[in-house]
Design an enzyme around this catalytic site. Structure first.
Site, PDB file in Angstrom:
ATOM      1  N   ASP A   1     -12.285   6.708   3.716  1.00 58.50           N
ATOM      2  CA  ASP A   1     -11.076   6.459   4.511  1.00 58.50           C
ATOM      3  C   ASP A   1     -10.622   4.997   4.416  1.00 58.50           C
ATOM      4  O   ASP A   1      -9.535   4.651   4.873  1.00 58.50           O
ATOM      5  CB  ASP A   1     -11.337   6.859   5.973  1.00 58.50           C
ATOM      6  CG  ASP A   1     -10.045   7.031   6.761  1.00 58.50           C
ATOM      7  OD1 ASP A   1      -8.969   7.041   6.146  1.00 58.50           O
ATOM      8  OD2 ASP A   1     -10.131   7.160   7.995  1.00 58.50           O
TER       9      ASP A   1
ATOM     10  N   LYS B   1       0.840  -1.202   0.000  1.00 55.81           N
ATOM     11  CA  LYS B   1       0.000   0.000   0.000  1.00 55.81           C
ATOM     12  C   LYS B   1       0.874   1.250   0.000  1.00 55.81           C
ATOM     13  O   LYS B   1       1.691   1.439   0.894  1.00 55.81           O
ATOM     14  CB  LYS B   1      -0.906  -0.013   1.238  1.00 55.81           C
ATOM     15  CG  LYS B   1      -1.705   1.280   1.456  1.00 55.81           C
ATOM     16  CD  LYS B   1      -2.670   1.155   2.642  1.00 55.81           C
ATOM     17  CE  LYS B   1      -3.339   2.492   2.980  1.00 55.81           C
ATOM     18  NZ  LYS B   1      -4.262   2.400   4.135  1.00 55.81           N
TER      19      LYS B   1
ATOM     20  N   LYS C   1     -10.165  12.449   8.478  1.00 55.80           N
ATOM     21  CA  LYS C   1      -9.667  11.998   9.787  1.00 55.80           C
ATOM     22  C   LYS C   1      -9.585  13.184  10.742  1.00 55.80           C
ATOM     23  O   LYS C   1      -9.163  14.261  10.344  1.00 55.80           O
ATOM     24  CB  LYS C   1      -8.264  11.393   9.629  1.00 55.80           C
ATOM     25  CG  LYS C   1      -8.240  10.003   9.045  1.00 55.80           C
ATOM     26  CD  LYS C   1      -6.831   9.434   9.073  1.00 55.80           C
ATOM     27  CE  LYS C   1      -6.750   8.097   8.340  1.00 55.80           C
ATOM     28  NZ  LYS C   1      -7.485   7.013   9.010  1.00 55.80           N
TER      29      LYS C   1
ATOM     30  N   GLU D   1      -9.429   3.528   1.957  1.00 49.58           N
ATOM     31  CA  GLU D   1      -8.868   3.684   0.610  1.00 49.58           C
ATOM     32  C   GLU D   1      -7.806   2.638   0.276  1.00 49.58           C
ATOM     33  O   GLU D   1      -7.589   2.327  -0.892  1.00 49.58           O
ATOM     34  CB  GLU D   1      -8.285   5.097   0.448  1.00 49.58           C
ATOM     35  CG  GLU D   1      -6.853   5.306   0.993  1.00 49.58           C
ATOM     36  CD  GLU D   1      -6.725   5.085   2.486  1.00 49.58           C
ATOM     37  OE1 GLU D   1      -7.750   5.170   3.184  1.00 49.58           O
ATOM     38  OE2 GLU D   1      -5.607   4.810   2.964  1.00 49.58           O
TER      39      GLU D   1
ATOM     40  N   ASP E   1       1.450   6.025   5.644  1.00 49.77           N
ATOM     41  CA  ASP E   1       0.501   5.113   5.011  1.00 49.77           C
ATOM     42  C   ASP E   1       1.044   4.519   3.698  1.00 49.77           C
ATOM     43  O   ASP E   1       0.352   3.776   3.014  1.00 49.77           O
ATOM     44  CB  ASP E   1      -0.826   5.856   4.777  1.00 49.77           C
ATOM     45  CG  ASP E   1      -2.045   4.957   4.987  1.00 49.77           C
ATOM     46  OD1 ASP E   1      -1.890   3.890   5.610  1.00 49.77           O
ATOM     47  OD2 ASP E   1      -3.131   5.323   4.506  1.00 49.77           O
TER      48      ASP E   1
ATOM     49  N   ARG F   1      -7.648  -0.618   0.776  1.00 51.94           N
ATOM     50  CA  ARG F   1      -8.149  -1.840   0.136  1.00 51.94           C
ATOM     51  C   ARG F   1      -8.573  -1.561  -1.305  1.00 51.94           C
ATOM     52  O   ARG F   1      -8.504  -2.451  -2.153  1.00 51.94           O
ATOM     53  CB  ARG F   1      -9.296  -2.431   0.961  1.00 51.94           C
ATOM     54  CG  ARG F   1     -10.482  -1.521   1.138  1.00 51.94           C
ATOM     55  CD  ARG F   1     -11.380  -1.935   2.297  1.00 51.94           C
ATOM     56  NE  ARG F   1     -10.812  -1.549   3.584  1.00 51.94           N
ATOM     57  CZ  ARG F   1     -11.396  -1.795   4.760  1.00 51.94           C
ATOM     58  NH1 ARG F   1     -12.545  -2.432   4.823  1.00 51.94           N
ATOM     59  NH2 ARG F   1     -10.824  -1.399   5.878  1.00 51.94           N
TER      60      ARG F   1
ATOM     61  N   ASP G   1      -2.771   9.954   3.993  1.00 51.45           N
ATOM     62  CA  ASP G   1      -4.167   9.548   4.113  1.00 51.45           C
ATOM     63  C   ASP G   1      -4.925  10.557   4.974  1.00 51.45           C
ATOM     64  O   ASP G   1      -4.887  10.492   6.203  1.00 51.45           O
ATOM     65  CB  ASP G   1      -4.238   8.145   4.742  1.00 51.45           C
ATOM     66  CG  ASP G   1      -5.667   7.621   4.848  1.00 51.45           C
ATOM     67  OD1 ASP G   1      -6.579   8.268   4.288  1.00 51.45           O
ATOM     68  OD2 ASP G   1      -5.857   6.560   5.486  1.00 51.45           O
TER      69      ASP G   1
END
Ligand code: BES
Ligand code: ZN
Ligand code: ZN
Length: 514
Positions: free
Chosen positions: A363, A281, A293, A365, A304, A367, A286
């Site tokens: 959020d 990833k 967030k 994101e 991230d 996956r 993020d």
């Protein structure tokens, strides 16, 4: 740091600090230690008689030799009971010593051998652990400090160009107890150097903030690391990602003015041997997107992209070690931002695989981008897929900051990876992923959705269940490193910031496939 194994005249050892590892339950009967003790007027044996704590596990004490040795200080490092010694303990101690010496004018360090006290640990592995500890514990992220924290006062008074850089260890000498130990110690040290270099590369990439490390930066980084190696590097830019119809990557990326990239690294170490696809990833930042967030949760989100960074480190180390495996490393790199063009909760997009996906929460994101990246990895017909991702806060709740989560569709693959984690001090624990978990990601309005049931019921498993939709029948393991990728403290071989987990574990896994 220069690392070398050399036996010589102990009195003439020109190190600043001589490290003496001590067991608590056996006679520390090394010949060199005896010499040093004599020169120091039996100061060490006397101290040990009076203070049992000196040899306790993790204990560190330093004293000056009054220049009776060439080394001006001796550092006593406690290993604890010889029968209870593990490579983890050695690695942690190495890290603690390196950190203890930071800023203390200890550029050159020598360590007395401790091979005689090793019961269950081969000397090369013990040496490897010690050197890894030193190299990893010696790291701090200070690239953007023009004045390093540990420049001491004496230095401050000097002109810039006559400053001696006194902050960190620059050379590490390992002194074998027997001449014939040299080769095995050298092997361990060499392996440690390659692994640690790559872990440090990964840490630095994680630690650099997102205004510097953009998806484009990630792509260039991958190109650069593959130069003059056996690694092939291919980059997909925005228009190529569109051509591949990677609708989920595009949906995450569309809120940011920095365009996405997809990195593909290939290393063929042995034709005919299995090919592993490693997918990481690469969310450079993020924000959560429209599901923004809040403060307290957003600050560290430059981390991230730790999965993607780990992929870079694993492929590079594998190539450097010339391991007889084939690797395809895939890193989808994006920013999950908020803007007028960002995706909304309830949007439906078409994944590269053809599945329609409802975005229940912007959020979740990771996956989304991984689903398209896994689909892309399948084109290389891998024998197995391993994905690495800072995927869920739920994994931090379940397993904390020391243990990564493991889920997947193939127990043998997961077992081997977890064993490698155990061997390398990068712990992993399995969470269940059962057929009924697929129900968690069913959507009312599309094929699947990117959030699970209720208010985050089994959140880490839902994340894995979503990825499962894209792996088909290929053996697959998912590593959730949300808790382990980033540390808020210096501890043993871990340094504040990116940890470089699970680079050492997965290289160990690739090295011990047979
Ligand atoms: N990057 C986060 C997960 C994360 C959390 C990593 C804490 C490191 C530390 C991920 O993209 C995320 O936000 N996941 C959501 C999923 C949820 C909306 C289904 C989460 O965990 O809350
Ligand atoms: Zn997120
Ligand atoms: Zn994320």
């Amino acid at each position: 740091m220069k690392v070398f194994v050399k036996k010589g005249d102990i009195e003439k050892q020109a190190a600043h600090v001589l490290v003496i590892p001590l067991f608590s339950d056996i006679q520390n009967s090394d010949e060199d230690l005896g010499k040093v003790d004599n020169i120091l007027g039996r100061a060490i044996s006397q101290a040990l008689e009076d203070n049992a704590y000196l040899s306790k596990e993790g204990s560190i004490s330093m004293f000056f030799t009054n220049k009776r040795l060439r080394a001006d200080r001796v550092l006593l490092a406690g290993l604890g009971k010889s029968a209870e010694l593990t490579t983890e303990k050695i690695r942690k101690l190495g890290g603690s010593i390196a950190r203890h010496l930071t800023g203390k004018n200890a550029k050159d360090v020598a360590v007395l051998g401790f091979g005689l006290g090793l019961k269950n640990i081969p000397l090369d592995r013990a040496t490897q652990a010690l050197v890894e500890g030193f190299l990893l514990g010696n790291y701090t992220f200070d690239t953007y400090k023009t004045k390093k924290d540990d420049d001491n006062e004496k230095n401050d008074k000097k002109d810039d160009n006559e400053k001696t850089h006194q902050s960190k260890i620059e050379s590490l000498q390992l002194i074998p107890q027997n001449e014939f130990d040299t080769d095995r110690m050298q092997d361990g040290a060499d392996l440690a150097v390659v692994l640690s270099e790559n872990v440090l590369m990964v840490r630095e990439l994680i630690n650099k903030p997102a205004n510097i490390v953009t998806p484009e930066y990630m792509a260039k980084f991958a190109k650069d690391l593959s130069r003059n190696t056996k690694i092939k590097c291919k980059i997909l830019n925005l228009s190529e990602i569109k051509k591949e119809k990677m609708g989920m990557i595009l949906a995450v990326a569309q809120g940011s003015k920095n365009e996405p990239t997809l990195v593909k690294l290939e290393y063929y170490g042995a034709r005919g041997k299995p090919t592993y696809a490693i997918v990481g990833k690469g969310v450079c930042f993020d924000t959560g997107g429209v599901n923004l967030k809040p403060t307290g949760y957003i600050e560290d989100m430059k981390d991230d992209m730790s999965g993607a960074a780990a992929v870079f480190g694993i492929v590079k180390a594998t190539a450097q070690l010339k391991l007889p495996v084939n690797l395809v490393g895939i890193a989808p790199c994006v920013e999950n931002h908020i803007s007028g063009s960002a995706s909304r909760p309830s949007d439906i997009v078409r994944a590269a695989s053809g599945k329609y996906v409802e975005i229940g929460n912007t959020d979740a994101e990771g996956r989304l981008i991984l689903g398209d990246a896994i689909d892309y990895a399948l084109k290389s017909k891998p024998d197995a897929i391993i994905d690495i991702a800072t995927l869920t806060g739920a994994c931090v709740v379940a397993l904390g900051k020391e243990i990564s989560g493991v889920m997947g569709n193939n127990q043998e693959l997961m077992d081997k990876i977890m064993e490698a984690g155990k061997q390398t001090d990068e712990l992993m624990w399995q969470l269940p992923l059962l057929d009924f978990h697929k129900e968690h990601v069913k959507s009312d309005v599309a094929d699947i959705k990117n959030v699970g049931k209720g208010k985050g019921e089994a959140g880490s498993i839902s994340g894995a269940a979503f990825l499962w939709e894209f792996v088909g029948k290929t053996p697959w393991a998912h590593l959730d490193i949300a808790g382990t990728a980033f540390s808020s403290e210096d501890k043993g071989w871990i340094s504040k910031g990116g940890t470089g987990v699970p680079v050492r574990a997965l290289v160990h896994f690739l090295q011990h496939l047979a």
